[in-house]
Design a protein around this motif. Structure first.
Motif, mmCIF file in Angstrom:
data_model
loop_
_atom_site.group_PDB
_atom_site.id
_atom_site.type_symbol
_atom_site.label_atom_id
_atom_site.label_comp_id
_atom_site.label_asym_id
_atom_site.label_seq_id
_atom_site.Cartn_x
_atom_site.Cartn_y
_atom_site.Cartn_z
ATOM 1 N N THR A 524 0.824 -1.216 0.000
ATOM 2 C CA THR A 524 0.000 0.000 0.000
ATOM 3 C C THR A 524 0.856 1.263 0.000
ATOM 4 O OG1 THR A 524 -1.855 -1.080 1.101
ATOM 5 C CG2 THR A 524 -1.715 1.314 1.307
ATOM 6 N N PHE A 525 1.945 1.238 0.782
ATOM 7 C CA PHE A 525 2.756 2.455 0.858
ATOM 8 C C PHE A 525 3.600 2.659 -0.400
ATOM 9 C CE2 PHE A 525 1.165 2.421 5.046
ATOM 10 C CZ PHE A 525 1.221 3.741 5.476
ATOM 11 N N ASP A 526 3.802 1.602 -1.177
ATOM 12 C CA ASP A 526 4.369 1.783 -2.515
ATOM 13 C C ASP A 526 3.362 2.507 -3.402
ATOM 14 O OD1 ASP A 526 6.782 0.637 -1.952
ATOM 15 O OD2 ASP A 526 6.300 -1.314 -2.826
ATOM 16 N N SER A 527 2.080 2.128 -3.265
ATOM 17 C CA SER A 527 1.029 2.797 -4.041
ATOM 18 C C SER A 527 0.911 4.264 -3.651
ATOM 19 C CB SER A 527 -0.317 2.093 -3.833
ATOM 20 O OG SER A 527 -0.267 0.746 -4.251
ATOM 21 N N LEU A 528 1.065 4.543 -2.333
ATOM 22 C CA LEU A 528 1.021 5.929 -1.885
ATOM 23 C C LEU A 528 2.181 6.722 -2.478
ATOM 24 C CD1 LEU A 528 -0.462 7.929 0.024
ATOM 25 C CD2 LEU A 528 1.194 7.285 1.785
ATOM 26 N N MET A 529 3.368 6.105 -2.493
ATOM 27 C CA MET A 529 4.526 6.751 -3.099
ATOM 28 C C MET A 529 4.272 7.030 -4.583
ATOM 29 S SD MET A 529 8.340 5.186 -3.703
ATOM 30 C CE MET A 529 7.617 3.980 -4.848
ATOM 31 N N GLU A 530 3.714 6.054 -5.276
ATOM 32 C CA GLU A 530 3.437 6.227 -6.704
ATOM 33 C C GLU A 530 2.464 7.374 -6.943
ATOM 34 O OE1 GLU A 530 2.127 2.346 -7.747
ATOM 35 O OE2 GLU A 530 4.142 1.454 -7.574
ATOM 36 N N TYR A 531 1.512 7.538 -6.019
ATOM 37 C CA TYR A 531 0.581 8.663 -6.157
ATOM 38 C C TYR A 531 1.331 9.985 -6.078
ATOM 39 C CZ TYR A 531 -2.459 12.434 -4.763
ATOM 40 O OH TYR A 531 -3.052 13.662 -4.689
ATOM 41 N N PHE A 532 2.183 10.144 -5.055
ATOM 42 C CA PHE A 532 2.898 11.410 -4.886
ATOM 43 C C PHE A 532 3.869 11.651 -6.043
ATOM 44 C CE2 PHE A 532 1.569 11.175 -0.381
ATOM 45 C CZ PHE A 532 1.067 12.462 -0.257
ATOM 46 N N ILE A 533 4.489 10.587 -6.546
ATOM 47 C CA ILE A 533 5.393 10.744 -7.679
ATOM 48 C C ILE A 533 4.613 11.174 -8.926
ATOM 49 C CG2 ILE A 533 6.902 9.464 -9.269
ATOM 50 C CD1 ILE A 533 7.910 7.921 -6.838
ATOM 51 N N SER A 534 3.390 10.658 -9.052
ATOM 52 C CA SER A 534 2.555 11.047 -10.198
ATOM 53 C C SER A 534 2.188 12.530 -10.148
ATOM 54 C CB SER A 534 1.271 10.206 -10.236
ATOM 55 O OG SER A 534 0.367 10.602 -9.201
ATOM 56 N N GLN A 535 2.288 13.117 -8.948
ATOM 57 C CA GLN A 535 2.012 14.547 -8.799
ATOM 58 C C GLN A 535 3.248 15.402 -9.029
ATOM 59 O OE1 GLN A 535 -1.376 15.396 -8.200
ATOM 60 N NE2 GLN A 535 -1.351 13.215 -8.702
ATOM 61 N N GLY A 536 4.367 14.739 -9.441
ATOM 62 C CA GLY A 536 5.582 15.479 -9.760
ATOM 63 C C GLY A 536 6.730 15.253 -8.813
ATOM 64 N N GLY A 537 6.565 14.371 -7.829
ATOM 65 C CA GLY A 537 7.640 14.094 -6.876
ATOM 66 C C GLY A 537 8.711 13.203 -7.476
ATOM 67 N N SER A 538 9.762 12.950 -6.694
ATOM 68 C CA SER A 538 10.875 12.117 -7.128
ATOM 69 C C SER A 538 11.057 10.980 -6.142
ATOM 70 C CB SER A 538 12.167 12.938 -7.197
ATOM 71 O OG SER A 538 13.296 12.096 -7.291
ATOM 72 N N ILE A 539 11.230 9.769 -6.655
ATOM 73 C CA ILE A 539 11.436 8.622 -5.777
ATOM 74 C C ILE A 539 12.718 8.773 -4.973
ATOM 75 C CG2 ILE A 539 12.654 7.247 -7.530
ATOM 76 C CD1 ILE A 539 11.314 4.773 -6.392
ATOM 77 N N ALA A 540 13.711 9.467 -5.520
ATOM 78 C CA ALA A 540 15.002 9.588 -4.844
ATOM 79 C C ALA A 540 14.901 10.370 -3.544
ATOM 80 C CB ALA A 540 16.014 10.248 -5.772
ATOM 81 N N GLN A 541 13.958 11.297 -3.445
ATOM 82 C CA GLN A 541 13.846 12.080 -2.222
ATOM 83 C C GLN A 541 12.442 11.989 -1.620
ATOM 84 O OE1 GLN A 541 14.928 15.725 -4.428
ATOM 85 N NE2 GLN A 541 13.180 16.711 -3.448
ATOM 86 N N TYR A 542 11.731 10.903 -1.965
ATOM 87 C CA TYR A 542 10.382 10.721 -1.435
ATOM 88 C C TYR A 542 10.423 10.441 0.061
ATOM 89 C CZ TYR A 542 5.895 8.583 -0.363
ATOM 90 O OH TYR A 542 4.690 8.288 0.213
ATOM 91 N N LYS A 543 9.526 11.073 0.790
ATOM 92 C CA LYS A 543 9.361 10.821 2.217
ATOM 93 C C LYS A 543 7.883 10.567 2.470
ATOM 94 C CE LYS A 543 11.226 14.863 3.270
ATOM 95 N NZ LYS A 543 11.870 15.351 2.045
ATOM 96 N N THR A 544 7.567 9.403 3.029
ATOM 97 C CA THR A 544 6.176 9.131 3.356
ATOM 98 C C THR A 544 5.683 10.202 4.318
ATOM 99 O OG1 THR A 544 6.551 6.750 3.168
ATOM 100 C CG2 THR A 544 4.569 7.452 4.319
ATOM 101 N N PRO A 545 4.594 10.891 3.997
ATOM 102 C CA PRO A 545 4.107 11.937 4.904
ATOM 103 C C PRO A 545 3.641 11.339 6.223
ATOM 104 C CG PRO A 545 2.522 11.531 3.149
ATOM 105 C CD PRO A 545 3.752 10.755 2.788
ATOM 106 N N ILE A 546 4.088 11.913 7.320
ATOM 107 C CA ILE A 546 3.647 11.434 8.630
ATOM 108 C C ILE A 546 2.170 11.728 8.824
ATOM 109 C CG2 ILE A 546 3.800 12.034 11.081
ATOM 110 C CD1 ILE A 546 6.713 11.742 10.960
ATOM 111 N N CYS A 547 1.726 12.900 8.393
ATOM 112 C CA CYS A 547 0.312 13.264 8.488
ATOM 113 C C CYS A 547 -0.232 13.502 7.084
ATOM 114 C CB CYS A 547 0.126 14.512 9.333
ATOM 115 S SG CYS A 547 0.714 14.341 11.022
ATOM 116 N N ILE A 548 -1.332 12.891 6.776
ATOM 117 C CA ILE A 548 -1.951 13.034 5.455
ATOM 118 C C ILE A 548 -2.973 14.167 5.497
ATOM 119 C CG2 ILE A 548 -3.588 11.942 3.869
ATOM 120 C CD1 ILE A 548 -0.996 10.733 3.393
ATOM 121 N N ASN A 549 -2.892 15.062 4.511
ATOM 122 C CA ASN A 549 -3.908 16.113 4.419
ATOM 123 C C ASN A 549 -4.470 16.215 3.009
ATOM 124 O OD1 ASN A 549 -1.820 17.271 3.054
ATOM 125 N ND2 ASN A 549 -1.436 18.915 4.523
ATOM 126 N N SER A 550 -4.299 15.157 2.248
ATOM 127 C CA SER A 550 -4.796 15.121 0.869
ATOM 128 C C SER A 550 -5.891 14.060 0.766
ATOM 129 C CB SER A 550 -3.649 14.778 -0.092
ATOM 130 O OG SER A 550 -4.130 14.262 -1.307
#
Length: 575
Positions: A524-550
């Motif tokens: 699931t958290f891979d899927s969450l990462m993929e969502y944020f990357i799809s919004q323009g993020g980078s896997i190299a500096q991805y940080k799972t958000p501690i608090c979700i507000n989206s």
């Protein structure tokens, strides 16, 4: 900057922090005094006293219009006295939205300088025997996007690895990484992630450190290795790379490293990876590894137990601290516990001021780098070479000591990462401390927490905290069953760990409902990462958000929920 630094340079730098900071500010003001932004406050002057008196402390929203004007094609001198040649993009997972910051090659040069400094600090502790070796590090890049005016927009680490500074580095001749540059620069993340361990396994006897930019990336790489080790063994046994590795430059570079079939090495790797438990897998596959190198502070600290499990408790070293706004400094005590990591500020990178956390709106309480007080908490205020002047970073740091005359800081938390239902304020640091308390319960159940995030659900009354957990059995072949008793205990322990205000609202006033843990499917958290990357993020500096507000990110998690558990009783008020 001269890459051939020595330990005396480091001593001189940290001993003369006050003068160096004054010189840096003078250089920045001389360069930028006539920009449109600074001219409003300084009228062309580069006077340092006037700078502190007239230039306001700002946030991103204050400077965003100027940044956007340059991004849209207006001249650099709207905000910067030097040419703006590219922009850096923040991850957007900490503060809830991505930001872009103007820079040029000087940023890359300064980042490279701090990396050289950290190498000096590491050499004092890990290179005493003079043994040469290689780093197996899981680095990857994301191709840049473009501003409307055609300037590239990079993630920070991508900007470094794709720069001429990195490509033409002197150490390249020494092959310091097990992976060739073609794999680091491969635009396909999965192909890069597969080829990194393949190259590292072939050169396993030369590997002296294992790492990634962030702890999450390294944990994800080990999970990837667990799923693909049989295929990797097959590649090593045959001497050929899998057909699905289609990036031609990467494929050719890896084929050169393979050097033909090696059934003996394949047998060794197969034997180690076939164990029921992957405890110590890093040291079993790379027996000469001396330490783990990745950022492990802040929200990354949740991965400490997993990395200790996988590495047989090798030292985990968080070597540098930085952001898109500025690189800050390095860890001078790499053998400390990861939870005790502090960073020594590099005074020649930017001009640093510090706003006390308890300032109560009094901006005059800002102090210079060398005037911070031991034990006190501050928010960094950065003035860099590229148009940020007295910019609030949003991190909270604590002064833990001094290296010569330069302060050392512990990263505490992001200022804007909090949970709150009523009057309580539960910070990132509070959440991470609470998770440490439940770690023993999970460990006794042979479970590992692979990822988590949380939010305050106020859609019902009373509102309550919701934690999403992805769990995994320590024994890789085990399919675990969730025990309600264990999970309910975890809910209660989390609540007991929060502060008095939370516990009073929860127990006495009943303004906060029972804490809830929602266990999600593996992956699931891979899927969450993929969502944020799809919004323009980078896997190299991805940080799972501690608090979700989206709401969109929450939907990714909600679709994967397996079970829900609640605390059964209110936490005691005297815990």
């Amino acid at each position: 900057m001269n890459p051939s630094l020595n330990l005396m340079d480091l001593e001189e730098l940290t001993s003369n922090a006050k003068q160096i900071q004054e010189d840096v500010l003078e250089e920045i003001l001389t360069l930028n005094a006539n920009t449109e932004y600074l001219h409003r406050f300084l009228h062309g002057s580069s006077d340092k006293v006037l700078f502190k008196k007239n230039v306001p402390v700002v946030t991103y929203d204050d400077v965003k219009p100027y940044i956007e004007r340059v991004a849209n094609g207006e001249p650099s001198d709207v905000i910067s006295g030097g040419p703006i040649t590219m922009f850096l993009r923040s991850t957007g997972t900490s503060g809830g939205k991505q930001k872009v910051f103007p820079v040029n090659d000087k940023y890359i040069e300064k980042l490279g300088y701090v990396i050289a400094l950290r190498s000096l600090a590491m050499s004092k502790h890990f290179d005493s025997g003079g043994e040469q070796g290689k780093a197996m590090e899981f680095h990857c890049t994301k191709p840049p996007s473009e501003t409307p005016s055609g300037l590239p927009v990079f993630a920070v680490f991508s900007s470094f690895f794709m720069s001429d500074y990195f490509k033409n580095r002197p150490s390249k001749c020494n092959s310091e990484y097990t992976s060739p540059d073609q794999i680091i620069l491969c635009p396909d993340h999965n192909q890069s992630l597969y080829c990194h361990p393949l190259c590292g396994l072939v050169q396993r006897d030369e590997v002296v450190r294992v790492g990634a930019a962030f702890a999450f990336v390294l944990v994800r790489a080990i999970d990837f290795l667990e799923k693909h080790w049989k295929e990797l063994c097959s590649n090593i046994r045959s001497g050929h790379v899998s057909e699905w590795i289609t990036d031609l430059e990467g494929r050719n570079a890896v084929s050169t490293i393979l050097r033909g079939p090696d059934s003996i090495l394949a047998d060794v790797i197969e034997q180690e990876c076939s164990h029921k438990s992957w405890e110590g897998i890093i040291t079993r596959l790379w027996p000469k590894a001396k330490y783990i190198d990745c950022i492990i502070t802040g929200q990354m600290s949740q991965y400490i137990p997993m990395l200790e499990f996988y590495s047989n408790k090798l030292p985990i070293v968080s070597t540098t601290y930085g952001s898109s706004e500025s690189t800050f400094g390095m860890n001078m005590d790499p053998l400390c516990k990861p939870q005790d990591t502090s960073y020594t500020c590099a005074p020649n990178i930017s001009y640093f001021e510090f706003l006390p956390v308890d300032h109560k709106g009094d901006m005059a309480s800002i102090v210079d780098l060398v005037d911070v007080k031991l034990g006190c908490y501050y928010e960094p205020v950065v003035t860099n070479y590229f148009g940020l002047h007295r910019y609030l970073i949003g991190d909270i740091l604590q002064v833990t000591g001094f290296y010569n005359n330069t302060p050392q800081f512990r990263f505490v938390h992001r200022k804007n990462v909090v949970l709150s239902v009523r009057s309580e304020t539960t910070t990132e640091e509070d959440i991470l401390k609470a998770l440490n308390h439940v770690g023993l319960v999970l460990e006794s159940s042979d479970l590992m927490l692979m990822g988590f995030t949380c939010y305050a659900d106020i859609s019902t009354f009373p509102g309550h905290y919701v934690f999403y957990w992805e769990l995994k059995a320590k024994d890789v072949q085990d399919v675990f069953e969730l025990e309600e008793k264990v999970m309910v205990k975890c809910c209660s322990l989390l609540e007991e760990s929060f502060d008095e205000v939370y516990r009073k609202n929860r127990s006495k006033d009943e303004c906060i409902g029972p804490l809830e843990i929602r266990v999600v499917q593996q992956g699931t958290f891979d899927s969450l990462m993929e969502y944020f990357i799809s919004q323009g993020g980078s896997i190299a500096q991805y940080k799972t958000p501690i608090c979700i507000n989206s709401s969109e990110a929450l939907a990714v998690l909600e679709n994967k929920v397996l079970a829900r558990f609640f605390s059964e009783k209110s936490p005691p008020l005297d815990s």
